[in-house]
Design an enzyme around this catalytic site. Structure first.
Site, PDB file in Angstrom:
ATOM      1  N   PRO A   2      53.141 -39.923  41.006  1.00  0.00           N
ATOM      2  CA  PRO A   2      53.090 -40.384  42.111  1.00  0.00           C
ATOM      3  C   PRO A   2      54.367 -41.543  42.636  1.00  0.00           C
ATOM      4  O   PRO A   2      54.327 -42.448  41.785  1.00  0.00           O
ATOM      5  CB  PRO A   2      51.641 -41.135  42.169  1.00  0.00           C
ATOM      6  CG  PRO A   2      50.934 -40.344  41.203  1.00  0.00           C
ATOM      7  CD  PRO A   2      52.184 -40.350  40.191  1.00  0.00           C
ATOM      8  N   GLU A   3      54.891 -41.459  43.712  1.00  0.00           N
ATOM      9  CA  GLU A   3      56.189 -42.673  44.187  1.00  0.00           C
ATOM     10  C   GLU A   3      55.419 -43.062  45.720  1.00  0.00           C
ATOM     11  O   GLU A   3      54.314 -42.672  46.035  1.00  0.00           O
ATOM     12  CB  GLU A   3      57.111 -41.556  44.458  1.00  0.00           C
ATOM     13  CG  GLU A   3      57.650 -40.847  43.176  1.00  0.00           C
ATOM     14  CD  GLU A   3      58.968 -40.073  43.514  1.00  0.00           C
ATOM     15  OE1 GLU A   3      59.899 -40.265  44.339  1.00  0.00           O
ATOM     16  OE2 GLU A   3      59.295 -39.290  42.609  1.00  0.00           O
ATOM     17  N   LYS A  58      54.631 -48.625  44.602  1.00  0.00           N
ATOM     18  CA  LYS A  58      53.686 -47.919  44.118  1.00  0.00           C
ATOM     19  C   LYS A  58      52.426 -48.491  43.676  1.00  0.00           C
ATOM     20  O   LYS A  58      51.421 -47.680  43.166  1.00  0.00           O
ATOM     21  CB  LYS A  58      54.314 -47.287  42.744  1.00  0.00           C
ATOM     22  CG  LYS A  58      55.628 -46.580  42.772  1.00  0.00           C
ATOM     23  CD  LYS A  58      56.099 -46.125  41.457  1.00  0.00           C
ATOM     24  CE  LYS A  58      57.457 -45.456  41.660  1.00  0.00           C
ATOM     25  NZ  LYS A  58      58.078 -44.866  40.112  1.00  0.00           N
ATOM     26  N   HIS A  95      38.224 -35.652  35.494  1.00  0.00           N
ATOM     27  CA  HIS A  95      39.144 -36.567  35.518  1.00  0.00           C
ATOM     28  C   HIS A  95      39.007 -37.786  36.577  1.00  0.00           C
ATOM     29  O   HIS A  95      39.768 -38.490  36.584  1.00  0.00           O
ATOM     30  CB  HIS A  95      40.653 -36.131  35.661  1.00  0.00           C
ATOM     31  CG  HIS A  95      41.107 -35.034  34.639  1.00  0.00           C
ATOM     32  ND1 HIS A  95      41.806 -34.185  34.762  1.00  0.00           N
ATOM     33  CD2 HIS A  95      40.958 -35.280  33.299  1.00  0.00           C
ATOM     34  CE1 HIS A  95      41.974 -33.537  33.703  1.00  0.00           C
ATOM     35  NE2 HIS A  95      41.487 -34.027  32.691  1.00  0.00           N
ATOM     36  N   ARG A 113      45.993 -38.436  32.756  1.00  0.00           N
ATOM     37  CA  ARG A 113      46.606 -38.905  31.591  1.00  0.00           C
ATOM     38  C   ARG A 113      46.353 -40.551  31.240  1.00  0.00           C
ATOM     39  O   ARG A 113      46.656 -40.967  30.061  1.00  0.00           O
ATOM     40  CB  ARG A 113      48.249 -38.732  31.642  1.00  0.00           C
ATOM     41  CG  ARG A 113      48.455 -37.078  31.821  1.00  0.00           C
ATOM     42  CD  ARG A 113      50.033 -37.156  31.748  1.00  0.00           C
ATOM     43  NE  ARG A 113      50.752 -37.809  30.574  1.00  0.00           N
ATOM     44  CZ  ARG A 113      52.010 -37.680  30.500  1.00  0.00           C
ATOM     45  NH1 ARG A 113      52.768 -37.369  31.269  1.00  0.00           N
ATOM     46  NH2 ARG A 113      52.598 -38.197  29.122  1.00  0.00           N
ATOM     47  N   ARG A 251      65.333 -39.519  33.033  1.00  0.00           N
ATOM     48  CA  ARG A 251      64.701 -38.487  34.076  1.00  0.00           C
ATOM     49  C   ARG A 251      65.457 -37.289  34.403  1.00  0.00           C
ATOM     50  O   ARG A 251      66.911 -37.272  34.219  1.00  0.00           O
ATOM     51  CB  ARG A 251      64.299 -39.350  35.372  1.00  0.00           C
ATOM     52  CG  ARG A 251      63.846 -40.743  35.477  1.00  0.00           C
ATOM     53  CD  ARG A 251      62.361 -40.415  34.962  1.00  0.00           C
ATOM     54  NE  ARG A 251      61.603 -41.487  34.880  1.00  0.00           N
ATOM     55  CZ  ARG A 251      60.929 -42.215  36.062  1.00  0.00           C
ATOM     56  NH1 ARG A 251      61.286 -41.670  37.105  1.00  0.00           N
ATOM     57  NH2 ARG A 251      60.210 -43.533  36.017  1.00  0.00           N
TER      58      ARG A 251
END
Length: 262
Positions: A2-3, A58, A95, A113, A251
């Site tokens: 997520p950005e 974020k 989750h 995660r 990245r």
């Protein structure tokens, strides 16, 4: 991961729950809680009315009450986190780590995660401490501040833009899209940029962030680099040159070797 655009979408989800009263908070996985006992969330938030959410970079803050908004929940989304609003009777997802039951529906923090998690902030100082570690929000920074914060040291442009202490909210997809639109190579040193480069970078950054925030993600449109970065032998949507990829700043980075010359 997520950005800023994704978190802006989550902010709109939370905005839809503003004014609702918290009936209970169920922490289903204590590993996602950073700074409090799992039971502390329910004790602090039960019976309180949700306020209007705040986003910076974020980070997303879910305040309560009509005053300063504390206690509040601070959400980090890590690699796979998301915020959803569901009906109370919707089946649980494996989750779903934290479920906030409201007088109408639920807010669910879902994360596969569990890399960062959530925190309970009891006062304004906690929020200010989080903000002190970050640069200005990418959606609000102006050209002079952008140049000042990125141009202080000689760094590759991709690395500088990803540094959350310089500018908050930019992620891998956003930065690649911005640099492609600005015709700047990701390895370009910030100290090598001239006034026209900074002007173009500022304009493209705000254009990409605004359009992506409206979509709630960096959209994989045919006219965007993002729409072709995952294609095998993908081609630049502007000049049809085959795209190049490599690892920069840890990245996977994609650029056009014709439009973005080193």
């Amino acid at each position: 991961m997520p950005e800023l655009p994704d978190v802006e979408g989550f902010r709109r989800v939370a905005e839809g729950a503003a004014g609702r009263i918290v009936r209970s908070v169920a922490v289903r996985d204590a590993q996602v809680v950073r700074n409090a006992e799992a039971s502390g969330f329910d004790a602090a938030l039960r019976g309180r009315r949700l306020g209007h959410p705040r986003r910076h970079g974020k980070l997303l803050l879910l305040p309560t009450g009509s005053g300063r908004g504390f206690p509040a929940v601070l959400l980090h989304f890590g690699m796979t986190g998301m915020l959803l609003r569901t009906d109370a009777g919707d089946p649980p997802h494996p989750h779903d780590r934290v479920v906030v039951s409201l007088d109408r529906g639920e807010l669910r923090y879902r994360d596969q995660r569990k890399l960062i998690g959530i925190a309970l902030l009891t006062e304004q100082g906690g929020w200010q401490a989080e903000l002190s570690r970050l640069g200005p929000d990418a959606a609000a920074i102006d050209r002079d501040e952008l140049r000042d914060r990125l141009g202080r040291t000689r760094r590759q442009l991709k690395a500088a833009l990803l540094d959350q202490t310089r500018v908050a909210g930019l992620g891998n997809l956003t930065v690649d899209e911005v640099l492609w639109r600005a015709r700047l190579h990701p390895r370009t040193a910030t100290t090598d940029l001239r006034a026209p480069d900074w002007r173009r970078l500022d304009q493209r950054l705000h254009g990409v962030v605004a359009a992506s925030a409206r979509a709630g993600c960096v959209p994989p449109r045919p006219s965007w680099l993002t729409g072709h970065r995952d294609e095998r032998a993908g081609r630049c949507p502007r000049c049809a040159t085959e795209l190049t990829s490599g690892v920069l700043s840890g990245r996977t980075t994609v650029w056009c070797p014709s439009c973005q010359r080193a």
